[in-house]
Structures are given as C-alpha cells and as structure tokens.
Design a protein around this motif. Structure first.
Motif, short mmCIF file in Angstrom:
data_model
loop_
_atom_site.label_atom_id
_atom_site.label_comp_id
_atom_site.label_asym_id
_atom_site.label_seq_id
_atom_site.Cartn_x
_atom_site.Cartn_y
_atom_site.Cartn_z
N ASN A 1 0.96 -0.88 0.29
CA ASN A 1 0.26 0.14 0.56
C ASN A 1 1.37 0.78 0.36
N LEU A 2 2.27 0.64 1.27
CA LEU A 2 3.30 2.46 0.73
C LEU A 2 3.35 2.98 -0.95
N ALA A 3 3.60 1.54 -1.06
CA ALA A 3 4.43 1.39 -2.65
C ALA A 3 3.24 2.44 -3.87
N PHE A 4 2.22 1.87 -3.31
CA PHE A 4 0.75 1.76 -4.23
C PHE A 4 0.26 3.42 -4.15
N GLY A 5 0.62 4.22 -2.81
CA GLY A 5 0.63 4.75 -2.96
C GLY A 5 1.60 6.62 -3.25
N LEU A 6 2.33 5.83 -3.24
CA LEU A 6 3.89 6.35 -3.43
C LEU A 6 3.84 6.69 -5.39
N VAL A 7 3.45 5.50 -6.15
CA VAL A 7 3.21 4.98 -7.32
C VAL A 7 2.15 6.41 -7.71
N ILE A 8 0.95 6.31 -6.97
CA ILE A 8 -0.21 7.42 -7.35
C ILE A 8 0.48 8.93 -6.73
N GLY A 9 1.16 8.66 -6.35
CA GLY A 9 1.52 10.51 -5.79
C GLY A 9 2.46 10.93 -7.03
N VAL A 10 3.93 9.99 -6.88
CA VAL A 10 4.07 10.38 -8.42
C VAL A 10 3.72 11.17 -9.42
N GLY A 11 2.85 9.88 -9.83
CA GLY A 11 2.53 9.58 -11.64
C GLY A 11 1.06 11.16 -11.15
N LEU A 12 1.13 11.56 -10.08
CA LEU A 12 -0.20 12.73 -9.80
C LEU A 12 0.76 13.76 -10.35
N TRP A 13 1.86 13.78 -9.87
CA TRP A 13 2.67 14.53 -9.79
C TRP A 13 3.53 15.54 -11.25
#
Length: 649
Positions: free
Chosen positions: A250-262
């Motif tokens: 879930n941490l990796a999922f949140g990191l990927v989503i955050g980077v993608g949104l950035w």
C-alpha cells in the motif's frame, strides 16, 4: 427421581430453540460490548495489529544484542514518529489545498456551463443532468471568496438601482474561560488519549509478547502443548508477514500514485498519494475512493479534460497491477477470507467502530480466520469467514448428486482433469462420494426411488468424464481452475505412476491383445454400476480393453464374448463372502486359468486384506481404482515388451 417421558420429549424438542436463542443473545452481547467499549477496544486492536508489524524490527535489534526494553522503545518511538510526520504532512497539504480551492471555482463553473449547453442541445440529457449541474454550481459558489462590501452603501450606487440589503451577522455570546477550555480540551484530549493508549498498549505487548503467547496457549488448550505452540507461532508468523506485505504494497501504491499525479500536474500530489495508500487498506473499494478526489480536482484545475483522463488512466492501470500481479506474489492469491465475508466484515466493523473499523475490518477478519484454522475450539470462524470450501471435495460432489446437478459436478471434474489424472479424481472424489451415498442408503436415508435417481446422476457424470481427453504429463494447463478445484488439489495426493501409462498392443501379453481382455462385473447394487463403469473406463483409457456386465448376466457374457484374460468383480457394498466365493468358483469353471480380481471399494485395514483375499479365493484384491490399474498393468505387460508409453494428448 424419575422424569416424565412427556416432559423429556418436550425438553428435547425445545433444546434447538433454546440453543439458538442463547447463541443470538451471545452475539448481541458481544456486539454491544464492542460498540460501547470502542474507546478502549479500538486502541487495543490498533496496538495488536501494530505489534505484528513491529515484531520483526524488534527481533532484528535483539539479534544485535540490544536489550529488549531499549529495542522496543526505539522501534516504537521511530514508528510513532513516522506516523506523526505523515499526519503532519497530510494536515499541511490539506490546508494548502483548501486555500487553493477558491482559485479553481471559475474553471469549474465554465466547464459546468459548457456541459449544460451541450446537454441542452440533446433534449432529455438536460433534464437528467440538471440536478447534478445545479449542485455543482452551488459548490462552485461556495468555493468562491466572499465579495468585498461596497465602501459607500448608498451614495455610490448607480441611479435607478435598488439599494443593497444590509448584511447582518449574528454572533454567539462570548463564552467564559471554562467553557472555552472545555470545548478545546474535548477536541484535543480525546485524540491524544487514544494515541497514548495505543502507544502504551503497543509497548507492553512487545515487552510481554512471550507471556501473552503462553496465556493464549493456556486459553486455546494446553493438553497438546507442542501442537498448540506450533499453531500459535505459525499463526503469529503468518499474520506478521501478511500485515508487513500489505503495508509495503500500500505504501508503494501510494508512492506510485503520488508520483504519477505529480507528473500529470495535479495539485497536492503528496496528499493524494498518502490518501491512496491509506484508503487501499479498505478492501475492494479503497482504490476507487482514493481516486474520487484527485479526479474532481483535475476536472476543476484543467480547462480541458486531458488531466482528468490521465488521472483516471493512472488509477485504472496501477490498481489492477497491484491487486492482481504484485499482491499474489507477496502474500498469496487472497487474504484467506471469502469475498462475502470481506464485505460483511467491513459493514459490521464500520457500524461498530466507524471509519477506524472500516480500515481494521480486513486485518481483524484475517486474525479471526487464522485463529479458526489453528485453534480447534474456534473452527467455526474458518467455516464462516474463510475462503476455503466448507465441505471436502467428495462431500461437495455427493451434495451435487443429491441436488440433482450433475452438470456442475462434470464442470468441476473437467477443471480437475486439467492438472491431474482421471483415475485419481475417480478414486479421491467420485468413489468417495459413492461411499457416502452407500452409507446413506444403508442407514435408510435414501429410499429405493431416490437411490435410483442419485445412481443415475453418478453414471451421467462418469460417462461425461470418460469422454474427456487424457491429460498430457508433458504440458500442464496454467489457466485458473477455481477455488474448489484448488482445494481438491490440496486435499488429494499425487498421481500414481500407472496413471501416466498407456499400453500399446505390442506391449501386451498375447492373452491381453483382444478387444476386451478384461470383463468388469457389477454386483447389481444401486451405486455399484457407476463404480464398475469407472473401473472399465480406467483400464480402457490405459490400453486394456474392458467391458461391463452384471453378475446375473455373467454366464451369458462368458459364452458369447471372447475369452477374458481377467475378470474384475466390483463391490461397493460387499454381500456375504460365501456368495462371492460361489461367484468366483463359477467364473473359474467357465474360464479355466483366468485371473480373478476383486475390488472392495471400501477403506480397509491393510493387514486384513490378505486374509480376506484368501477367504474368497481371489487372485488379486484391491480397494481403489489406482491399485486395480497398477496390478492390471503388471499382469498385462509382456515380458519382453517395449518401454511403456506415457499418456499424451
């Protein structure tokens, strides 16, 4: 003191009702305790789950010879410091987003106006989306900053316009110091008290882990100390691995989503990434919930639709990869909970404990399922909540026969045959189901007409599966086979060696080279014919021609047909041994020198099989189709035969 028979009968009739009422009362009491004690139980549950995550770190420090107390305090301080940093980051990003929202209101209003105009041209769509557009406009107006009041109310107003109404603001009377302190304390002290309880419980659980384990062993049952200890240690290790894997994913999922949104350009990508990682703890709908807010912000920020489309694509691509590719690699294909139990648990825990209960629903249910699988007294939890079939493969098969649904049984059998041999399925599932049917018939649970119906369904399944192509041992199917077939694979042993052998004509001894060198004789019971058909199919599929007859028509079969090399008598429920000896004697008289095999398709003590074989004067005695295939292949094979051929498509 004697009891009135009428009273005893009434008490026995009332016992199920009393038991049901007591169970309902127990459930209501537990639910009430969970609901009213949530202020204490929620911190305890959070501390227990957090301890599962922190135990590996404490063990690592202990291996470095760090004292237990120091290791626990260091790990807990670092963990809570990290949680505090995440909370501070969420608060800062949320405040920044709230301050920037009014700037996006104009773009949102223009987009709503354009959509309203586009739908108005299409008639009915305008009425459909009218309410939605009105609501969106109201939200846009609320996001706009308040207009500044005119400096001169009446003098600067244009001629011919009505004077603006005076704005009136109503303020509550100023409260006293104690009231102010009480309201502030109520909003601040309660979260701090909850956090303090979580911290305290986590420290003590990690410090007293062995003592708590011993107490759990005592509660679970200490009569078999080795088994109980192994079960609890295994359950603790499994839960710890599961929670750590879920946290990392879930941490990796949140990191990927955050980077993608950035990269896409959505404001506050860190906030949305953290929300996505936290929301994914909620089963099935967590990722969908986390996608709603960034999609709404993308719609409000971008004058066009490209940003919103990119955000949608990001979530649609990342979530399936995380859920269907990475998740099975980390902790198996599932959490061990049935989908219905996941939804039910999320509903119940949310009702009892609110949003925290929604986040804790899956971890708490996983704990209950693991306890149900390892603690004998709690077996019902695994049945109610687990994803494993509640019945064994043979019980499921027999239940479908009772329900008159042979088609579903055929489908499950074909799924099984993608990976395993037909003779194995016959032995472990179908033949075991026939034994259950025979036991019901012996108890009188199945009448004659019902026996005929169920026996017909058994024969229909055997006929259908007998037409399936033989599985190749060199090429295995990689397609999903379903939960029931997977459970059958886990419960059933490996294929025997003879299951992969097909004898060609040149491999056979001369007496076995006819069209049907094996004669399979059914005893004539309601379910014996299906067992005899399976025996004949098994031998025929492996190069030994076989045909089926009944005991009544045995003499005619011997006269009209070719001379058999082997006669196989099939008994699901054996009749008297004297009758079996008489039948075998007649067969030997009709075909001198024939090999006699008797199949008693019941589980028996191996030590008694030799005595039983001598008592009925049979050459061979088997209790399974695999054994029958083994001995038949050994008898039929020529001395100088070529190497045995393996089964192939």
């Amino acid at each position: 003191m004697t009891t009135d028979p009428v009273t005893t009968r009434l008490l026995r009739q009332a016992l199920p009702v009393v038991t049901t009422l007591a169970s309902l009362l127990l459930v209501v009491t537990l639910a009430g305790a969970l609901y009213f004690g949530r202020d204490i139980l929620v911190p305890v549950a959070l501390a227990i789950l957090l301890s599962f995550v922190l135990v590996p770190a404490v063990r690592a420090l202990r291996r470095l010879r760090v004292p237990r107390a120091a290791a626990v305090l260091l790990v807990v301080v670092l963990a809570f410091g990290l949680l505090g940093a995440v909370g501070s980051l969420i608060a800062r990003e949320a405040a920044q987003l709230a301050a920037d929202l009014p700037r996006y209101s104009l773009t949102l209003r223009d987009k709503i106006t354009a959509l309203r105009a586009a739908t108005a041209e299409r008639g009915g769509l305008s009425d459909t989306f009218s309410g939605f557009f009105d609501m969106a406009e109201e939200i846009g107006k609320e996001l706009q900053p308040p207009a500044k009041a005119d400096s001169a109310h009446g003098s600067d107003a244009p001629l011919g316009t009505a004077e603006r109404p005076m704005q009136v603001e109503i303020h509550a009377p100023r409260s006293g110091l104690l009231t102010t302190l009480g309201s502030v304390a109520g909003g601040v002290l309660h979260p701090l008290a909850t956090l303090g309880l979580i911290l305290l419980f986590t420290i003590f659980i990690l410090l007293q882990r062995e003592d708590l384990r011993n107490r759990a062993i005592r509660l679970a049952g200490s009569s078999d100390l080795r088994r109980t200890t192994a079960a609890i240690d295994d359950a603790t290790a499994r839960l710890s691995r599961f929670f750590i894997a879920q946290l990392v994913l879930n941490l990796a999922f949140g990191l990927v989503i955050g980077v993608g949104l950035w990269f896409i350009g959505v404001p506050s990508p860190i906030l949305f990434g953290v929300i996505a990682g936290i929301a994914r703890f909620v089963p099935y709908i967590g990722a969908v919930i986390s996608a709603v807010l960034p999609l709404a912000i993308a719609v409000a920020v971008d004058p066009g639709w490209s940003m919103a489309i990119q955000v949608a694509i990001l979530f649609v691509v990342v979530e399936p990869i995380a859920g269907h590719v990475i998740e099975p690699l980390l902790y198996g294909h599932s959490t061990g909970i049935s989908p219905v139990a996941v939804i039910l648990a999320a509903t119940i825990w949310t009702f009892l404990w609110g949003p925290i209960g929604l986040l804790l629903a899956t971890p708490l249910t996983v704990c209950l399922v693991v306890l149900g699988r390892h603690v004998e007294r709690l077996w019902f939890l695994d049945v109610l909540l687990g994803d494993r079939p509640a019945l064994g493969p043979q019980e499921i098969f027999y239940q479908r026969m009772l329900a008159g649904d042979p088609a579903e049984a055929i489908e499950q059998g074909r799924l099984f045959l993608k990976e395993r041999a037909l003779v194995t399925y016959y032995d472990e599932v179908v033949l075991a189901g026939l034994r259950l049917a025979q036991e019901d018939a012996a108890r009188g649970s199945l009448g004659r007409d019902r026996q005929a119906e169920v026996g017909g369904d058994f024969r229909a399944v055997v006929e259908a599966l007998g037409q399936a192509r033989m599985r190749s041992l060199l090429r295995r199917s990689r397609k999903p086979v379903g939960a029931e077939a997977e459970a059958a694979f886990a419960a059933i042993g490996p294929d025997r060696q003879a299951a992969g052998i097909v004898l060609a004509r040149d491999d056979l001894a001369p007496a076995w080279r006819g069209e049907a060198p094996v004669l399979c004789v059914s005893s004539g019971g309601a379910f014996d014919e299906a067992a005899t058909m399976m025996l004949a199919q098994t031998l025929s599929r492996h190069g030994l021609g076989a045909r089926v007859t009944t005991a009544e028509s045995l003499r005619g079969s011997l006269v009209e047909g070719e001379r058999p090399a082997m006669i196989c008598f099939s008994y699901l429920d054996p009749i008297s041994l004297s009758q079996i000896r008489l039948t075998i004697r007649r067969a030997r008289k009709a075909v001198p020198g024939v090999t006699i095999l008797v199949g008693f398709w019941r589980e028996r003590d191996p030590a008694s099989l030799g005595r039983l074989r001598r008592a009925i004067a049979a050459d061979l005695l088997v209790t399974s189709l695999s054994e029958a295939l083994d001995v038949a292949v050994g008898r039929a094979r020529a001395v100088a035969a070529a190497p045995l051929r393996r089964a192939a498509e």
